[in-house]
Write a protein that holds these residues in place. Structure first.
Motif, short mmCIF file in Angstrom:
data_model
loop_
_atom_site.label_atom_id
_atom_site.label_comp_id
_atom_site.label_asym_id
_atom_site.label_seq_id
_atom_site.Cartn_x
_atom_site.Cartn_y
_atom_site.Cartn_z
N SER A 1 0.83 -1.21 0.00
CA SER A 1 0.00 0.00 0.00
C SER A 1 0.87 1.26 0.00
O SER A 1 1.98 1.26 0.52
N VAL A 2 0.33 2.33 -0.60
CA VAL A 2 1.06 3.60 -0.71
C VAL A 2 0.59 4.55 0.38
O VAL A 2 -0.61 4.64 0.67
N TYR A 3 1.54 5.25 1.01
CA TYR A 3 1.24 6.19 2.10
C TYR A 3 1.86 7.55 1.78
O TYR A 3 2.95 7.64 1.21
N GLY A 4 1.18 8.61 2.20
CA GLY A 4 1.76 9.95 2.24
C GLY A 4 2.16 10.55 0.91
O GLY A 4 3.25 11.11 0.81
N ILE A 5 1.30 10.45 -0.12
CA ILE A 5 1.60 11.12 -1.40
C ILE A 5 0.42 11.97 -1.84
O ILE A 5 -0.74 11.70 -1.48
N LEU A 6 0.73 13.00 -2.60
CA LEU A 6 -0.29 13.87 -3.19
C LEU A 6 -0.23 13.68 -4.70
O LEU A 6 0.82 13.89 -5.32
N VAL A 7 -1.34 13.27 -5.30
CA VAL A 7 -1.43 13.09 -6.75
C VAL A 7 -2.04 14.37 -7.34
O VAL A 7 -3.08 14.83 -6.88
N VAL A 8 -1.36 14.93 -8.34
CA VAL A 8 -1.81 16.18 -8.97
C VAL A 8 -2.12 15.90 -10.44
O VAL A 8 -1.24 15.44 -11.18
N ILE A 9 -3.35 16.15 -10.84
CA ILE A 9 -3.70 16.05 -12.27
C ILE A 9 -3.44 17.41 -12.89
O ILE A 9 -4.11 18.40 -12.57
N GLU A 10 -2.44 17.47 -13.77
CA GLU A 10 -1.98 18.75 -14.32
C GLU A 10 -2.58 19.07 -15.68
O GLU A 10 -2.78 20.24 -16.01
N SER A 11 -2.82 18.06 -16.51
CA SER A 11 -3.27 18.34 -17.88
C SER A 11 -3.98 17.13 -18.45
O SER A 11 -3.88 16.02 -17.91
N VAL A 12 -4.67 17.35 -19.55
CA VAL A 12 -5.27 16.24 -20.30
C VAL A 12 -5.33 16.62 -21.78
O VAL A 12 -5.54 17.79 -22.13
N GLU A 13 -5.08 15.65 -22.64
CA GLU A 13 -5.24 15.81 -24.08
C GLU A 13 -6.28 14.80 -24.54
O GLU A 13 -6.24 13.64 -24.14
N ILE A 14 -7.21 15.24 -25.39
CA ILE A 14 -8.25 14.35 -25.89
C ILE A 14 -8.32 14.50 -27.41
O ILE A 14 -8.39 15.63 -27.94
N ALA A 15 -8.30 13.38 -28.11
CA ALA A 15 -8.44 13.39 -29.58
C ALA A 15 -9.91 13.61 -29.93
O ALA A 15 -10.78 12.86 -29.46
N LEU A 16 -10.18 14.65 -30.73
CA LEU A 16 -11.56 15.02 -31.07
C LEU A 16 -11.80 14.95 -32.58
O LEU A 16 -10.86 14.98 -33.39
#
Length: 522
Positions: free
Chosen positions: A322-337
């Protein structure tokens, strides 16, 4: 109403073993015996894992011995031979800050070589590691329909507590909060303002000290990119790069270059804007395509973020703990349209929540692996009485097992000392017999209870590189696993856990030329 809810005395099982019969015909008798044992002894816990293991958890080693004896002689109904594993110790995985991470812009373009664990087997075989650098991963969805930019940074317990309570604790130090704000590229310089920003962008938080957020620029659409192609840009693998480039001609090559241009534009936006553009900065003009991509994310993809976050933290990349003590940050997304003709846009390929969950899991694991690896280990609280004669031997045993004495005080009216200490759970097995033997019975049998999770500040993949380090620690010992030859507890624990779980262990050495090896007869 009646107080039907029980109360917690803080007692939890400390010793876990895997129990299996030597003869498979006795499996049913063992299972029935385990059921009867749990009914007879409320302190015993029995769980069945997905791999078919039967885990027997007891309060201590004496309790475990008695439980196994009762299982064999009373509850199984017949005499059966059992195979008992070594005690199972749970660890956690976490990370540490890079030295220059507090400067957001310069760290974004840091050209230092990747960390050692990303280039040695079996850790370098993690899927998606090619798109990862310094804690940032561009997780590509199945079919290259979209890509999510994920970053992982350490999250201090004080910051996690503040996020849960939505306020700063009284008399708390603000250093960790300010350090996190700088690393995320925030304009705020005061801890309450940074906490407010984090709370606004918080997506999910768990009880293991982890959280996931979206940057303010992402939520506002500044770092969301719509790409008018069938697939988003994905770099060629290093092995097939030349072959790929020679096979591409005309329109296909042009399309790839267009995807690369969109990808570079988005990277520049993330680097320039940081966490939030701020009130003084003019907002970046987003096109209709980008707005359509943001709308698509909010309607079809964002609902799976919390599930992907939980799935990614269930098992870390180093030893599947198990993972402890981290912050996950979603910075960007690219989507094919693709344009529908009436000025409306839809995704070029089918998108589903399962794709987002899989991509987030891959992104979190790869980003965590590309950062400095640290283990979390459980610490036990140890309480015992000792005479003055046994004190020297007691301290020797504790220091050998990495124990730390918290308090020692005289008991009134006696010549005994009350000792309170902490001890890593991995080093606690066989403590009582050793203490009684080394001190000649001058101490009482220690009472052990679980205290807390604590980070083990050892880099498992560190090797001596400079001349001074090699003089201090010796030359690199090439034993197939590229280990340092040092007494490193962290890598020792990682190998033990991987071996127990049946994973590839880096100390397994492949013999290249067996017939050329020297034998003892010559």
């Amino acid at each position: 109403g009646m107080p039907l809810q029980g109360f917690d005395r803080g007692i939890r099982p400390l010793v876990k073993v895997n129990v299996e019969p030597e003869d498979t015909d006795d499996t049913e008798a063992l299972e029935q015996g385990l059921i009867k044992l749990t009914l007879a002894d409320a302190a015993v816990e029995v769980t069945a894992t997905a791999k078919g293991e039967r885990i027997l958890a007891c309060l201590g080693e004496i309790h475990l011995e008695q439980s196994i004896l009762d299982l064999k002689t009373i509850y199984c109904g017949k005499a059966i031979n059992l195979r008992i594993s070594e005690p199972i110790v749970e660890f956690g995985e976490t990370t540490e800050w890079f030295e220059n991470e507090s400067d957001f812009a310069s760290f974004f373009d840091d050209k230092k070589p990747p960390l050692r664990q990303t280039v040695i087997p079996p850790y370098n075989e993690e899927e998606g590691l090619a798109n990862t650098r310094k804690g940032r991963c561009r997780a590509v969805l199945s079919g290259r329909a979209a890509a999510i930019g994920v970053r992982v940074v350490p999250l201090a317990p004080s910051v996690h507590r503040a996020l849960q309570d939505k306020k700063l604790a009284a008399n708390s130090e603000d250093d960790e909060m300010l350090k996190l704000g700088k690393a995320l590229g925030m304009n705020e310089t005061e801890a309450p303002a940074i906490l407010e920003r984090l709370s606004q962008s918080l997506q999910s938080i768990d009880s293991n000290g982890n959280a996931i957020i979206q940057t303010m620029n992402f939520s506002e659409g500044s770092s969301v990119q719509g790409v008018l192609l069938d697939m988003i840009y994905a770099p060629s693998s290093p092995n097939n790069k030349e072959a790929n480039e020679s096979d591409l001609e005309g329109d296909t090559k042009k399309e790839l270059e267009l995807g690369l241009e969109d990808y570079n534009t988005l990277r520049d936006r993330v680097k320039t804007l940081g966490f939030s553009a701020g009130d003084e900065t003019e907002p970046i003009a987003t096109t209709e395509i980008d707005k359509a991509a943001l709308d698509l994310w909010q309607r079809q993809m964002s609902g799976s973020v919390a599930a992907g976050f939980q799935f990614g933290l269930r098992a870390g990349p180093v030893c599947e703990e198990s993972v402890y003590g981290i912050l996950v940050v979603i910075e960007s997304v690219e989507i094919a349209l693709r344009e529908d003709g009436a000025g409306h846009y839809r995704s070029s390929k089918p998108l589903s929540g399962g794709m987002v969950i899989g991509a987030l899991r891959q992104g979190i694991r790869c980003a965590l692996l590309s950062r400095p690896v640290r283990l979390m280990e459980g610490h036990l609280k140890l309480t015992l009485h000792s005479s003055l004669n046994g004190l020297g031997s007691l301290y020797g045993v504790l220091s050998k097992r990495r124990g730390r004495v918290l308090e020692d005080s005289m008991v009134d009216g006696t010549d005994l000392l009350l000792i309170t200490a902490t001890l890593p759970q991995a080093e606690s097995f066989g403590l009582s017999p050793e203490l009684l033997q080394k001190t000649s019975g001058e101490v009482t049998v220690p009472e052990l209870t679980f205290l807390k999770w604590e980070r083990l500040d050892e880099d498992p993949f560190w090797i001596p590189t400079s001349l001074e380090e090699r003089e201090d620690f010796g030359e690199l010992v090439n034993s197939g696993d590229c280990s340092t030859g040092l007494d490193n507890n962290a890598i020792k624990y990682i190998r033990l856990v991987r071996e127990r779980k049946g994973l590839l262990v880096d100390s397994n050495r492949t013999v290249v030329a067996a017939e050329k090896q020297r034998t003892m007869k010559r």
